[in-house]
Design a protein around this motif. Structure first.
Motif, PDB file in Angstrom:
ATOM      1  N   ILE A 251       0.932  -1.257  -0.102  1.00  0.00           N
ATOM      2  CA  ILE A 251       0.137  -0.165   0.005  1.00  0.00           C
ATOM      3  C   ILE A 251       0.948   1.043   0.269  1.00  0.00           C
ATOM      4  N   ILE A 252       0.415   2.260  -0.678  1.00  0.00           N
ATOM      5  CA  ILE A 252       1.176   3.640  -0.481  1.00  0.00           C
ATOM      6  C   ILE A 252       0.459   4.762   0.349  1.00  0.00           C
ATOM      7  N   ILE A 253       1.348   5.110   1.379  1.00  0.00           N
ATOM      8  CA  ILE A 253       0.975   6.009   2.436  1.00  0.00           C
ATOM      9  C   ILE A 253       1.342   7.357   2.167  1.00  0.00           C
ATOM     10  N   GLU A 261       5.206  10.309  -0.059  1.00  0.00           N
ATOM     11  CA  GLU A 261       4.481   8.984  -0.107  1.00  0.00           C
ATOM     12  C   GLU A 261       5.547   7.867   0.154  1.00  0.00           C
ATOM     13  N   ILE A 262       5.164   7.018   0.833  1.00  0.00           N
ATOM     14  CA  ILE A 262       6.068   5.872   1.267  1.00  0.00           C
ATOM     15  C   ILE A 262       5.132   4.599   0.854  1.00  0.00           C
ATOM     16  N   LYS A 263       5.984   3.469   0.438  1.00  0.00           N
ATOM     17  CA  LYS A 263       5.424   2.097   0.349  1.00  0.00           C
ATOM     18  C   LYS A 263       5.476   1.544   1.470  1.00  0.00           C
ATOM     19  N   GLY A 264       4.275   0.541   1.844  1.00  0.00           N
ATOM     20  CA  GLY A 264       4.326  -0.045   3.076  1.00  0.00           C
ATOM     21  C   GLY A 264       3.803  -1.483   2.624  1.00  0.00           C
ATOM     22  N   THR A 265       3.615  -2.359   3.583  1.00  0.00           N
ATOM     23  CA  THR A 265       3.151  -3.633   3.435  1.00  0.00           C
ATOM     24  C   THR A 265       2.121  -3.807   4.802  1.00  0.00           C
ATOM     25  N   VAL A 266       0.684  -4.452   4.430  1.00  0.00           N
ATOM     26  CA  VAL A 266       0.136  -4.843   5.679  1.00  0.00           C
ATOM     27  C   VAL A 266       0.524  -5.804   6.538  1.00  0.00           C
ATOM     28  N   SER A 267       0.939  -5.632   7.773  1.00  0.00           N
ATOM     29  CA  SER A 267       1.965  -6.625   8.469  1.00  0.00           C
ATOM     30  C   SER A 267       0.750  -7.370   9.468  1.00  0.00           C
ATOM     31  N   THR A 268      -0.176  -6.468  10.201  1.00  0.00           N
ATOM     32  CA  THR A 268      -1.134  -7.044  11.062  1.00  0.00           C
ATOM     33  C   THR A 268      -2.622  -6.435  10.993  1.00  0.00           C
ATOM     34  N   ILE A 269      -3.336  -7.272  11.117  1.00  0.00           N
ATOM     35  CA  ILE A 269      -4.666  -7.046  11.226  1.00  0.00           C
ATOM     36  C   ILE A 269      -5.313  -7.567  12.406  1.00  0.00           C
ATOM     37  N   THR A 297       3.712  -1.810   7.686  1.00  0.00           N
ATOM     38  CA  THR A 297       5.194  -1.427   7.879  1.00  0.00           C
ATOM     39  C   THR A 297       5.955  -0.883   6.770  1.00  0.00           C
ATOM     40  N   PRO A 298       6.740  -0.004   6.840  1.00  0.00           N
ATOM     41  CA  PRO A 298       7.385   0.796   5.657  1.00  0.00           C
ATOM     42  C   PRO A 298       8.352  -0.533   4.872  1.00  0.00           C
ATOM     43  N   SER A 299       8.049  -0.250   3.633  1.00  0.00           N
ATOM     44  CA  SER A 299       9.161  -1.088   2.844  1.00  0.00           C
ATOM     45  C   SER A 299      10.601  -0.874   3.086  1.00  0.00           C
ATOM     46  N   ASN A 300      10.737   0.441   3.086  1.00  0.00           N
ATOM     47  CA  ASN A 300      12.026   0.913   3.267  1.00  0.00           C
ATOM     48  C   ASN A 300      12.059   1.763   4.411  1.00  0.00           C
ATOM     49  N   SER A 301      12.648   1.027   5.589  1.00  0.00           N
ATOM     50  CA  SER A 301      12.862   1.655   6.906  1.00  0.00           C
ATOM     51  C   SER A 301      13.668   2.958   6.948  1.00  0.00           C
ATOM     52  N   GLU A 302      14.637   3.069   5.905  1.00  0.00           N
ATOM     53  CA  GLU A 302      15.414   4.290   6.045  1.00  0.00           C
ATOM     54  C   GLU A 302      14.564   5.595   5.652  1.00  0.00           C
ATOM     55  N   VAL A 313      -1.419  10.521   9.004  1.00  0.00           N
ATOM     56  CA  VAL A 313      -0.962  10.017   7.459  1.00  0.00           C
ATOM     57  C   VAL A 313      -2.335   9.377   6.851  1.00  0.00           C
ATOM     58  N   THR A 314      -2.333   9.269   5.267  1.00  0.00           N
ATOM     59  CA  THR A 314      -3.602   8.961   4.808  1.00  0.00           C
ATOM     60  C   THR A 314      -3.202   7.793   4.040  1.00  0.00           C
ATOM     61  N   LEU A 315      -4.439   6.891   3.556  1.00  0.00           N
ATOM     62  CA  LEU A 315      -4.380   5.990   2.647  1.00  0.00           C
ATOM     63  C   LEU A 315      -5.760   5.921   1.912  1.00  0.00           C
ATOM     64  N   LYS A 316      -5.548   5.436   0.711  1.00  0.00           N
ATOM     65  CA  LYS A 316      -6.664   5.119  -0.112  1.00  0.00           C
ATOM     66  C   LYS A 316      -7.312   3.895  -0.096  1.00  0.00           C
TER      67      LYS A 316
END
Length: 317
Positions: A251-253, A261-269, A297-302, A313-316
């Motif tokens: 997902i893009i945050i 914008e930062i790419k991330g991955t859904v890690s917990t629901i 969780t961000p795809s790139n922690s840096e 923050v927002t997401l669609k």
């Protein structure tokens, strides 16, 4: 007039919610894993080496506690170790070198007496056969012979014990006392190390709860902060939107405050148990719906390491 103001506020809120719903956009928060550093032993704050906002590394000293009684206990424990060690050495080694020499001399003197008595009784035994001495004379000499033999055997046993040390039971008891003294010393040395409050991980210092001179009790939180490189994004959605997200989905945050914008991955629901944990500012849900927390969780922690915690923050969907 108050009713009009309240109605206008509600209308504005509903309009904002409607805009968010129509856009399919939900709001969340930037989060970091929290960490608390506590004191393990009671003591007054002697020094504080950090200030709020500092970034520290694992193992850095954050503060020092003043614990006067520890120094006294260390001196007592060290004295007990010296005493117990000497007791054990004495039990193992036995007599001193001078005592051994005295026993050796005593053994030599009693050995000569015993050998002389043995020769005498052999001579008298032959003379008794030839009736050259009386039975009384022989019996008296034999009694002296047995006395000399007993004294000689006794000094041999005494010398053997002196060389071998104390009985095994005495040695075991002395060893136990020595181990107990070492254990007490290690205990106070450990307590002495606990006067140094150490950072358990790389972290940022957010709050310092005590000042210099104040008393820290065991288990009391001295420093609160966030673990470095632990940034994630938290959103709250109703169960009716669960079909739009799944674990592992990318997902893009959107970050409004820096327009990035930062790419991330859904890690917990996971389901939320309390409305107080809602992260979304204008949640689109019916009151009877269950709420779920989405952790991304961000795809790139840096890219996320310098983001400000609790910013929106927002997401669609």
């Amino acid at each position: 007039m108050k009713r009009i103001i309240i109605l206008l506020a509600i209308t504005s809120l509903l309009i904002s919610c409607e805009k968010n719903i129509n856009k399919g956009q939900i709001q969340g928060k930037i989060e970091n894993e929290q960490i608390a550093v506590v004191s393990k032993i009671p003591g007054k704050i002697l020094k504080i080496f950090v200030k709020e906002g500092d970034l520290v590394k694992k193992g850095d000293t954050l503060a020092i506690l003043d614990i006067p009684e520890v120094n006294a206990k260390i001196n007592q424990a060290e004295g007990a170790v010296v005493s117990a060690k000497a007791q054990y050495n004495m039990a193992v080694k036995g007599a001193t070198d001078n005592q051994i020499k005295q026993l050796e001399s005593k053994k030599q003197g009693l050995k000569e007496q015993y050998q002389f008595a043995k020769k005498s009784i052999n001579r008298l035994s032959n003379m008794l056969k030839d009736s050259l001495v009386s039975q009384q004379t022989y019996d008296e000499a034999y009694a002296k012979y047995e006395g000399a033999q007993a004294q000689y055997n006794a000094v041999l046993a005494e010398l053997d014990d002196a060389k071998k040390g104390g009985r095994i039971e005495q040695q075991t008891m002395a060893l136990g006392q020595q181990d107990r003294a070492y254990g007490a010393l290690q205990e106070v040395e450990t307590a002495d190390k606990e006067r140094y409050v150490i950072a358990p991980q790389d972290m940022s210092i957010e709050t310092i709860t005590l000042n210099i001179g104040e008393l820290a009790l065991p288990g009391y939180t001295l420093f609160n902060g966030y673990i470095s490189n632990s940034t994630y994004f938290r959103f709250t959605i109703p169960e009716s939107h669960l079909d739009k997200l799944k674990k592992g989905q990318e997902i893009i945050i959107h970050i409004p405050y820096n327009k990035k914008e930062i790419k991330g991955t859904v890690s917990t629901i996971k389901q939320l148990g309390a409305y107080g944990n809602i992260a979304t500012a204008y949640p689109d849900f019916e009151m009877q719906e269950s709420l779920f927390e989405i952790k991304i969780t961000p795809s790139n922690s840096e890219e996320a390491k310098d983001l400000i915690t609790k910013a929106t923050v927002t997401l669609k969907l």
